[in-house]
Write a protein that holds these residues in place. Sequence first.
Motif, PDB file in Angstrom:
ATOM      1  N   GLU A  93      -3.052  -0.030   2.938  1.00 40.45           N
ATOM      2  CA  GLU A  93      -3.943   1.085   2.636  1.00 40.45           C
ATOM      3  C   GLU A  93      -4.007   1.982   3.866  1.00 40.45           C
ATOM      4  O   GLU A  93      -4.067   1.485   4.989  1.00 40.45           O
ATOM      5  N   ALA A  94      -4.009   3.304   3.644  1.00 38.74           N
ATOM      6  CA  ALA A  94      -4.075   4.239   4.771  1.00 38.74           C
ATOM      7  C   ALA A  94      -4.437   5.620   4.267  1.00 38.74           C
ATOM      8  O   ALA A  94      -3.942   6.062   3.224  1.00 38.74           O
ATOM      9  N   ARG A  95      -5.304   6.291   4.998  1.00 39.51           N
ATOM     10  CA  ARG A  95      -5.600   7.695   4.714  1.00 39.51           C
ATOM     11  C   ARG A  95      -4.491   8.560   5.307  1.00 39.51           C
ATOM     12  O   ARG A  95      -3.599   8.080   6.003  1.00 39.51           O
ATOM     13  N   TYR A  96      -4.571   9.868   5.030  1.00 37.30           N
ATOM     14  CA  TYR A  96      -3.544  10.779   5.546  1.00 37.30           C
ATOM     15  C   TYR A  96      -3.473  10.718   7.067  1.00 37.30           C
ATOM     16  O   TYR A  96      -2.408  10.733   7.659  1.00 37.30           O
ATOM     17  N   ARG A  97      -4.627  10.686   7.743  1.00 38.55           N
ATOM     18  CA  ARG A  97      -4.669  10.591   9.205  1.00 38.55           C
ATOM     19  C   ARG A  97      -4.928   9.129   9.576  1.00 38.55           C
ATOM     20  O   ARG A  97      -6.070   8.683   9.612  1.00 38.55           O
ATOM     21  N   SER A  98      -3.865   8.403   9.787  1.00 36.11           N
ATOM     22  CA  SER A  98      -3.999   6.967  10.003  1.00 36.11           C
ATOM     23  C   SER A  98      -2.961   6.496  11.010  1.00 36.11           C
ATOM     24  O   SER A  98      -1.801   6.919  10.977  1.00 36.11           O
TER      25      SER A  98
ATOM     26  N   VAL B 214       2.342  -0.515  -0.302  1.00 35.20           N
ATOM     27  CA  VAL B 214       1.720  -1.130  -1.474  1.00 35.20           C
ATOM     28  C   VAL B 214       0.915  -0.057  -2.185  1.00 35.20           C
ATOM     29  O   VAL B 214      -0.055   0.456  -1.621  1.00 35.20           O
ATOM     30  N   PRO B 215       1.288   0.339  -3.386  1.00 37.08           N
ATOM     31  CA  PRO B 215       0.551   1.410  -4.065  1.00 37.08           C
ATOM     32  C   PRO B 215      -0.862   0.980  -4.422  1.00 37.08           C
ATOM     33  O   PRO B 215      -1.135  -0.202  -4.654  1.00 37.08           O
TER      34      PRO B 215
ATOM     35  N   LEU C  35       9.561   2.437   0.434  1.00 41.87           N
ATOM     36  CA  LEU C  35       9.838   1.726  -0.815  1.00 41.87           C
ATOM     37  C   LEU C  35       8.598   0.990  -1.307  1.00 41.87           C
ATOM     38  O   LEU C  35       7.807   0.481  -0.509  1.00 41.87           O
ATOM     39  N   VAL C  36       8.435   0.939  -2.615  1.00 36.06           N
ATOM     40  CA  VAL C  36       7.293   0.262  -3.226  1.00 36.06           C
ATOM     41  C   VAL C  36       7.488  -1.251  -3.152  1.00 36.06           C
ATOM     42  O   VAL C  36       8.556  -1.771  -3.493  1.00 36.06           O
ATOM     43  N   VAL C  37       6.447  -1.962  -2.710  1.00 39.48           N
ATOM     44  CA  VAL C  37       6.440  -3.423  -2.765  1.00 39.48           C
ATOM     45  C   VAL C  37       5.092  -3.875  -3.314  1.00 39.48           C
ATOM     46  O   VAL C  37       4.075  -3.229  -3.090  1.00 39.48           O
TER      47      VAL C  37
END
Length: 379
Positions: free
Chosen positions: A233-238, A257-258, A278-280
């Motif tokens: 998980e991460a915000r745009y400014r991370s 991780v979506p 890539l999605v995991v």
Amino acid sequence: MPWEERVARVALTRVAEPGDEVMGQALLDHGAGGALRAARDGVRLPRAGPERTESYALKAARADPLADLAAAGRAGARFLCPGDGDWPGQLDDLGVQRPFGLWVRGGPSLRLWALRSVAVVGARACTDYGAHMAARLGAGLASAGWAVVSGAAYGIDAVVHAGALKAGGATIGVVASGVDVPYPPGNARLIGEIAEHGLLIGELPPGDHPTRSRFVLRNRVIAALTRGTVVVEARYRSGSLITARRAAALGQVTMGVPGPCTSGLSEGVHELLRGDALVVTDAAEVVELVGEIGADLAPARRGPLLPRDRLGAAAARVLEALPGRGDAGVEEIADAAGATRGYALGRLYELQALGFVCCTDGRWALVRTDGAGPPRRGG
């Protein structure tokens, strides 16, 4: 490495900040001893302004590398230099930003663990979903024999370290302070467990505390040390995005991780996934991407196997020809299936024996179940 060079590198961890490119270039050009002498003598290094030169000189005059080595020893730590047998060679990819050395707590081999390691990073103020996914990844990667690397901070970092430790696996904490300084204080117990059962590494000398810039610079070590980086998980400014982008620049695999599209804590991850990340969704998918080609494949994903999936093509075609509701005669079913009457009737008897259809007064219908009772005639 000669003792004098090793001691000079210890001193340089007091003189310059981690990732200092001016001092890094001086190290490449003159060696640790030459770079330290230049700093002590106030020699202006290329690209160093007057303020930086003065800062080097003041810090070099106060540096006491032998005292730092003694303090590290009391904390159960050692100083690892480039060229040592346990030095992870991939850190050399950082060029002039390569660490002067690493302070290490813990007994295992950093080089060997780093060869089979994955970084898992993310938000400090994570959601329950993020914590759940981080715990699964930490435990899953550790159980698969991979070292889990993170920053020992609150949130995703802490959860992924704890997940790896609980699984009895390997984990490496990369800190932005001295390895004898538990930061953040609320993670003191976890940091102690990492040092006891895994590895705790950092660039800052004993007793040093983190700053905002040191957290950012620490991320380059996490990125370079590992085979790939996963952002949960991460915000745009991370800072987690900084780690992932640095890993991508070094040619490492970047993964995300979506999360829910409405979650602000997943917006940064989704931005990465719109690029080259890539999605995991679990440890097996991570291992497939960072492991050996063809040897670490994730299991094939598919929905549940239904009884009708086991039917042959002919029987399945006749079954599809029956109406969803009500019943039909053999001629209607044969026409819908594109088959002769005799062929369709043979398949209907087969389907009846398997419990898929029933016949009343020459009319055929699907058999339905409600999940709890016996089959019943569709209608």
